[in-house]
Each structure stands twice: as structure tokens, then as C-alpha cells.
Design a protein around this motif. Structure first.
Motif, short mmCIF file in Angstrom:
data_model
loop_
_atom_site.label_atom_id
_atom_site.label_comp_id
_atom_site.label_asym_id
_atom_site.label_seq_id
_atom_site.Cartn_x
_atom_site.Cartn_y
_atom_site.Cartn_z
N TYR A 3 0.84 -1.00 0.03
CA TYR A 3 0.06 0.11 -0.03
C TYR A 3 0.71 1.25 0.12
CZ TYR A 3 1.10 -0.07 4.76
OH TYR A 3 1.81 -0.09 6.18
N LYS A 4 0.37 2.31 -0.32
CA LYS A 4 0.94 3.69 -0.46
C LYS A 4 0.69 4.44 0.98
CE LYS A 4 1.36 7.44 -3.90
NZ LYS A 4 0.73 7.84 -5.07
N ARG A 21 7.98 -3.31 -3.28
CA ARG A 21 7.93 -1.86 -3.92
C ARG A 21 9.18 -1.05 -3.37
NH1 ARG A 21 2.80 -3.69 -3.83
NH2 ARG A 21 1.56 -2.78 -5.50
N THR A 22 9.40 -0.06 -4.21
CA THR A 22 10.46 0.87 -3.81
C THR A 22 9.67 2.44 -4.00
OG1 THR A 22 11.39 1.45 -6.00
CG2 THR A 22 12.50 -0.31 -4.63
N ASN A 23 9.80 3.14 -2.95
CA ASN A 23 8.98 4.52 -2.77
C ASN A 23 10.16 5.56 -2.36
OD1 ASN A 23 6.38 3.72 -2.95
ND2 ASN A 23 6.90 2.23 -1.32
N ASP A 24 10.44 6.42 -3.26
CA ASP A 24 11.10 7.75 -2.93
C ASP A 24 10.32 8.86 -2.48
OD1 ASP A 24 13.25 5.91 -3.79
OD2 ASP A 24 13.70 6.97 -5.81
N LEU A 25 10.62 9.20 -1.54
CA LEU A 25 10.00 10.59 -0.86
C LEU A 25 10.98 11.66 -0.33
CD1 LEU A 25 9.16 10.08 2.56
CD2 LEU A 25 8.61 8.26 1.34
N LEU A 26 10.58 12.70 -0.49
CA LEU A 26 11.22 13.77 -0.05
C LEU A 26 10.85 14.29 1.32
CD1 LEU A 26 13.57 16.12 -0.77
CD2 LEU A 26 11.99 17.52 -1.78
N TRP A 40 5.23 2.89 8.82
CA TRP A 40 5.65 2.36 7.50
C TRP A 40 7.22 2.02 7.54
CZ3 TRP A 40 7.34 4.84 2.52
CH2 TRP A 40 6.81 4.39 1.59
N ILE A 41 7.86 2.62 8.08
CA ILE A 41 9.50 2.20 7.81
C ILE A 41 9.58 1.07 8.60
CG2 ILE A 41 11.65 2.76 8.63
CD1 ILE A 41 11.07 5.77 7.73
N LYS A 42 9.02 0.99 9.72
CA LYS A 42 9.26 -0.25 10.96
C LYS A 42 8.70 -1.48 10.09
CE LYS A 42 9.51 2.34 15.06
NZ LYS A 42 8.91 2.66 16.17
N GLU A 43 7.36 -1.57 9.40
CA GLU A 43 6.82 -2.41 8.98
C GLU A 43 7.57 -3.06 7.46
OE1 GLU A 43 2.31 -3.37 6.60
OE2 GLU A 43 2.74 -1.84 8.06
N ALA A 44 8.20 -1.99 6.82
CA ALA A 44 8.90 -2.35 5.52
C ALA A 44 10.08 -3.00 6.08
CB ALA A 44 9.24 -1.06 4.90
N ALA A 45 11.04 -2.40 7.10
CA ALA A 45 11.91 -3.27 7.37
C ALA A 45 11.80 -4.78 8.11
CB ALA A 45 12.83 -2.53 8.71
#
Length: 51
Positions: A3-4, A21-26, A40-45
Motif C-alpha cells: 500500500y501507499k 515496492r520501492t518508494n522515494d519521498l522527500l 511504515w518504515i518499521k513495517e517495511a524493515a
């Protein structure tokens, strides 16, 4: 991640592999790092570590 992230504008989102997915955000300010982003970062890790 399947999800986004809603609160951050994603600059670039790709799906190089199925359901990966890879997501780039500023991030320009410390306030940009909110609870949703940290979750979101913890879930991705955790997802990445399980693979």
C-alpha cells in the motif's frame, strides 16, 4: 509494502518484483517524520528482514 503512504507525497514508486515496492519521498523537515511514516518504515524493515 502493498500500500501507499497517505500522508507523504511519494516522488517515485516502483514495483521491481511482485509485491515488493520501492518508494522515494522527500523529507525536508523533521515534522515530515510522523507516526505514520515511522510505522511504515518499521513495517517495511520487518517485511524485508523476513524475506
Amino acid at each position: 509494502m502493498n500500500y501507499k503512504l497517505n500522508s507523504m507525497p511519494i516522488q517515485i514508486a516502483t514495483e521491481p518484483y511482485l509485491n515488493r515496492r520501492t518508494n522515494d519521498l522527500l523529507i525536508t523537515e523533521l515534522n515530515d517524520v510522523d507516526d505514520e511514516l515511522m510505522g511504515w518504515i518499521k513495517e517495511a524493515a520487518a517485511f524485508s528482514a523476513a524475506k
